[in-house]
Design a protein around this motif. Structure first.
Motif: not given
Length: 275
Positions: A1-16, A249-259
């Motif tokens: 398996m190819p080597a993985l690159r450094p981890p990427l910072r991620i955020g989230a898609a949310l309502t206020a 790119p903006h990287l955001v978790l877009e989940l059905a349940d923000s919990a």
């Protein structure tokens, strides 16, 4: 398996209203946030000022990148009705104004390309060109206004089968104000339903034009928006492709349940993919 690159910072898609629950995680590391309060007719008409105020209050102290999810229900960017197209354009322009007022520099919009299109694009003369002309009729004023505001429109795959089709549509505008978004779950669902390529192929095709990603997992049957690790997506391959995109790119978790955000983030972190 190819080597993985450094981890990427991620955020989230949310309502206020959901931001406070994840505030420390989001704000302490200036994570990307996608605001999902401006998608409805009400949100962009009589409720807009109140929603802008609520979002600005919720984001007070946030120093990371911001975007919004634009409106989409009933607002096809390739609409064939000449009376409706100006109304759709106006709704997108109203969303851009809301984005600007909360300091967002991206707006997510939905792709018009479907499996039907891919099967029929060569069946009729000028089928593809006619569809593209409709897209330009709706979107040209929006792209122009976004450029003036310093906002990037990012076109998300929905039913897309071939990633290059949407990329070529974006490229046809010849503007830095329009780029690509990838929803990992939608890409995987298209793989199962329509024989689309794997998710990482969508990412690699987008390349430097990729400006935004919805991170979500699923079972290949429905658009679940589960936390990463609950479905079948090959996350190491996706993140290797993201690391090779030569962009940010903006990287955001877009989940059905923000919990489920902590669990999804923890899974990607355990894999050495996210920070």
């Amino acid at each position: 398996m190819p080597a993985l690159r450094p981890p990427l910072r991620i955020g989230a898609a949310l309502t206020a209203a959901e931001i406070a629950t994840h505030r420390d995680w989001l704000f302490d590391h200036d994570r990307d946030i996608e605001i999902q309060d401006f998608m409805s007719h009400a949100a962009l008409t009589h409720e807009r000022d109140d929603r802008v105020a609520a979002v600005r209050a919720a984001l007070d102290g946030h120093a990371g990148r911001r975007g919004i999810h634009g409106p989409f229900e009933g607002l096809d960017i390739d609409n064939k009705d000449p009376e409706l197209r100006p109304l759709i354009t106006a709704r997108f322009l109203a969303a851009l104004e809301a984005a600007d007022r909360i300091g967002a520099r991206q707006m997510v919009m939905h792709s018009p390309y479907t499996r039907w299109y891919e099967y029929n694009r060569l069946a009729q003369p000028d089928y593809a060109a006619t569809k593209l002309a409709l897209v330009h009729d709706v979107m040209a004023p929006v792209v122009r206004k976004a450029g003036e505001m310093g906002i990037t429109l990012v076109i998300e795959n929905i039913h897309d089968v071939r990633p290059e089709t949407r990329r070529e549509m974006v490229e046809s505008f010849g503007s830095e104000a329009i780029a690509l978004s990838i929803d990992t779950g939608h890409a995987q669902l298209a793989r199962r339903m329509s024989g689309a390529p794997p998710v990482d192929y969508f990412v690699r095709d987008a390349g430097a034009r990729l400006a935004h990603v919805h991170l979500q997992d699923l079972d290949g049957h429905a658009d679940r928006h589960w936390a990463p690790g609950e479905g079948e997506i090959e996350w190491p391959a996706v993140f290797r492709a993201l690391a090779d995109c030569n962009g940010a790119p903006h990287l955001v978790l877009e989940l059905a349940d923000s919990a489920d955000i902590p669990a999804g983030f923890a899974h990607l972190q355990r894999l050495g993919l996210a920070v």
